[in-house]
Design a protein around this motif. Structure first.
Motif, PDB file in Angstrom:
ATOM      1  N   ALA A 134       0.819  -1.210   0.000  1.00 23.41           N
ATOM      2  CA  ALA A 134       0.000   0.000   0.000  1.00 23.41           C
ATOM      3  C   ALA A 134       0.851   1.257   0.000  1.00 23.41           C
ATOM      4  O   ALA A 134       0.484   2.266  -0.613  1.00 23.41           O
ATOM      5  N   ALA A 135       1.991   1.213   0.694  1.00 21.96           N
ATOM      6  CA  ALA A 135       2.861   2.388   0.773  1.00 21.96           C
ATOM      7  C   ALA A 135       4.211   1.982   1.336  1.00 21.96           C
ATOM      8  O   ALA A 135       4.323   1.006   2.075  1.00 21.96           O
ATOM      9  N   VAL A 136       5.237   2.744   0.954  1.00 23.34           N
ATOM     10  CA  VAL A 136       6.578   2.595   1.517  1.00 23.34           C
ATOM     11  C   VAL A 136       6.944   3.918   2.160  1.00 23.34           C
ATOM     12  O   VAL A 136       6.880   4.966   1.515  1.00 23.34           O
ATOM     13  N   ALA A 137       7.314   3.884   3.437  1.00 22.10           N
ATOM     14  CA  ALA A 137       7.687   5.103   4.173  1.00 22.10           C
ATOM     15  C   ALA A 137       9.122   4.946   4.661  1.00 22.10           C
ATOM     16  O   ALA A 137       9.468   3.931   5.257  1.00 22.10           O
ATOM     17  N   TYR A 138       9.929   5.974   4.410  1.00 26.80           N
ATOM     18  CA  TYR A 138      11.336   5.914   4.815  1.00 26.80           C
ATOM     19  C   TYR A 138      11.586   6.621   6.151  1.00 26.80           C
ATOM     20  O   TYR A 138      12.701   6.582   6.670  1.00 26.80           O
ATOM     21  N   THR A 139      10.566   7.262   6.707  1.00 25.17           N
ATOM     22  CA  THR A 139      10.665   7.937   7.997  1.00 25.17           C
ATOM     23  C   THR A 139       9.398   7.675   8.797  1.00 25.17           C
ATOM     24  O   THR A 139       8.367   7.270   8.247  1.00 25.17           O
ATOM     25  N   ALA A 140       9.469   7.945  10.109  1.00 26.22           N
ATOM     26  CA  ALA A 140       8.285   7.808  10.954  1.00 26.22           C
ATOM     27  C   ALA A 140       7.221   8.807  10.533  1.00 26.22           C
ATOM     28  O   ALA A 140       6.022   8.492  10.516  1.00 26.22           O
ATOM     29  N   ALA A 141       7.655  10.016  10.181  1.00 25.81           N
ATOM     30  CA  ALA A 141       6.698  11.042   9.763  1.00 25.81           C
ATOM     31  C   ALA A 141       5.945  10.609   8.515  1.00 25.81           C
ATOM     32  O   ALA A 141       4.724  10.789   8.406  1.00 25.81           O
ATOM     33  N   ALA A 142       6.652  10.027   7.564  1.00 23.26           N
ATOM     34  CA  ALA A 142       6.008   9.566   6.341  1.00 23.26           C
ATOM     35  C   ALA A 142       5.054   8.415   6.626  1.00 23.26           C
ATOM     36  O   ALA A 142       3.990   8.301   5.997  1.00 23.26           O
ATOM     37  N   ALA A 143       5.410   7.570   7.583  1.00 20.40           N
ATOM     38  CA  ALA A 143       4.525   6.465   7.946  1.00 20.40           C
ATOM     39  C   ALA A 143       3.238   6.993   8.552  1.00 20.40           C
ATOM     40  O   ALA A 143       2.139   6.520   8.231  1.00 20.40           O
ATOM     41  N   ARG A 144       3.374   7.978   9.418  1.00 18.36           N
ATOM     42  CA  ARG A 144       2.165   8.558  10.025  1.00 18.36           C
ATOM     43  C   ARG A 144       1.324   9.270   8.977  1.00 18.36           C
ATOM     44  O   ARG A 144       0.090   9.224   9.014  1.00 18.36           O
ATOM     45  N   ALA A 145       1.999   9.912   8.033  1.00 16.89           N
ATOM     46  CA  ALA A 145       1.275  10.605   6.974  1.00 16.89           C
ATOM     47  C   ALA A 145       0.498   9.619   6.113  1.00 16.89           C
ATOM     48  O   ALA A 145      -0.604   9.913   5.642  1.00 16.89           O
ATOM     49  N   ALA A 146       1.058   8.431   5.899  1.00 12.03           N
ATOM     50  CA  ALA A 146       0.382   7.419   5.094  1.00 12.03           C
ATOM     51  C   ALA A 146      -0.910   6.960   5.745  1.00 12.03           C
ATOM     52  O   ALA A 146      -1.817   6.463   5.078  1.00 12.03           O
ATOM     53  N   LEU A 147      -0.978   7.125   7.066  1.00 14.08           N
ATOM     54  CA  LEU A 147      -2.170   6.716   7.801  1.00 14.08           C
ATOM     55  C   LEU A 147      -3.011   7.907   8.239  1.00 14.08           C
ATOM     56  O   LEU A 147      -3.937   7.760   9.038  1.00 14.08           O
ATOM     57  N   ALA A 148      -2.699   9.079   7.724  1.00 15.16           N
ATOM     58  CA  ALA A 148      -3.368  10.295   8.195  1.00 15.16           C
ATOM     59  C   ALA A 148      -4.857  10.316   7.867  1.00 15.16           C
ATOM     60  O   ALA A 148      -5.679  10.750   8.677  1.00 15.16           O
ATOM     61  N   GLY A 149      -5.231   9.848   6.669  1.00  8.82           N
ATOM     62  CA  GLY A 149      -6.640   9.861   6.287  1.00  8.82           C
ATOM     63  C   GLY A 149      -7.353   8.623   6.775  1.00  8.82           C
ATOM     64  O   GLY A 149      -6.776   7.538   6.805  1.00  8.82           O
ATOM     65  N   ALA A 150      -8.601   8.739   7.155  1.00  8.74           N
ATOM     66  CA  ALA A 150      -9.370   7.608   7.675  1.00  8.74           C
ATOM     67  C   ALA A 150      -9.463   6.485   6.650  1.00  8.74           C
ATOM     68  O   ALA A 150      -9.344   5.305   6.972  1.00  8.74           O
ATOM     69  N   ALA A 151      -9.651   6.836   5.388  1.00 12.62           N
ATOM     70  CA  ALA A 151      -9.788   5.820   4.346  1.00 12.62           C
ATOM     71  C   ALA A 151      -8.474   5.058   4.163  1.00 12.62           C
ATOM     72  O   ALA A 151      -8.463   3.835   4.022  1.00 12.62           O
ATOM     73  N   ILE A 152      -7.359   5.797   4.162  1.00 11.43           N
ATOM     74  CA  ILE A 152      -6.055   5.156   3.998  1.00 11.43           C
ATOM     75  C   ILE A 152      -5.750   4.279   5.209  1.00 11.43           C
ATOM     76  O   ILE A 152      -5.274   3.157   5.085  1.00 11.43           O
TER      77      ILE A 152
END
Length: 212
Positions: free
Chosen positions: A40-58
């Motif tokens: 679904a997504a690749v995050a290279y930082t903790a911030a990017a990981a949280r951003a990937a989950l920021a929206g309820a649908a995501i």
């Protein structure tokens, strides 16, 4: 995620969180190649990981997360605590120590694996976590002895070359090259060339992605 109306279940969505881009991208390819999984997504930082989950649908679309403990901007263990309340989390670490495994378990991790684990083992852990099982492993193989020729062949694999191209580059036969590849797989304890490259990169036997 599961489809409705008797339809075939959708592939389970995997979030990869790791600052080692070569490893993360290679793992994403391995995950995407599975019929029952999707990256679904690749995050290279903790911030990017949280951003990937920021929206309820995501957030709802992520079925399982693979999280490295060593991140440049935050503690991976903190992410485990945050994510484990909503979905299974598997820790992938270059430091497979018992104390970290216990902390990860206390934080809610469903799995704890060394980052040099073969791809099939990682995929098996993902599927086990999705099924509600816990998978924890602290085994790692750091005592790998390769010949100079095997290192040359391994380097060629790391540059994305096939046996025919490697044979031409080294001035040896394709048959001999394939023998070296089989020996590499055995010594690294893996079952595919992709697994060999990923494992060798984590063990720092080769530098994947370097210029030719």
């Amino acid at each position: 995620m599961t489809g409705t109306g008797g339809a075939r279940p959708d592939p389970a969505a995997v979030l990869l969180v790791d600052d080692h881009r070569v490893f993360a991208d290679a793992l994403a390819i391995g995950v995407a190649a599975q019929p029952d999984l999707t990256c679904a997504a690749v995050a290279y930082t903790a911030a990017a990981a949280r951003a990937a989950l920021a929206g309820a649908a995501i957030d709802a679309a992520i079925d399982v997360a693979l999280v490295d403990l060593d991140l440049p901007d935050d503690s991976g263990m903190r992410l485990v605590e945050e994510f484990a309340a909503r979905r299974p989390v598997i820790v992938l670490t270059a430091h497979p120590r018992l104390d970290l495994a216990r902390r990860a378990a206390a934080a809610g991790a469903a799995g704890f694996l060394a980052k040099d684990a073969p791809l099939p083992e990682i995929l098996a852990a993902v599927r086990a976590a999705l099924a509600g099982s816990a998978v924890r492993s602290w085994e790692t193989d750091t005592d790998v002895h390769l010949t100079a020729r095997e290192l040359e062949v391994l380097s060629g694999l790391g540059r994305g070359r096939d046996a025919t191209r490697i044979a031409a580059d080294l001035g040896i036969s394709v048959h001999t090259t394939r023998d070296h590849i089989r020996a590499l797989l055995a010594k690294l304890g893996v079952h595919s060339q992709l697994d060999a490259v990923v494992t060798a990169d984590r063990l720092r036997l080769i530098a994947v992605g370097t210029a030719i």
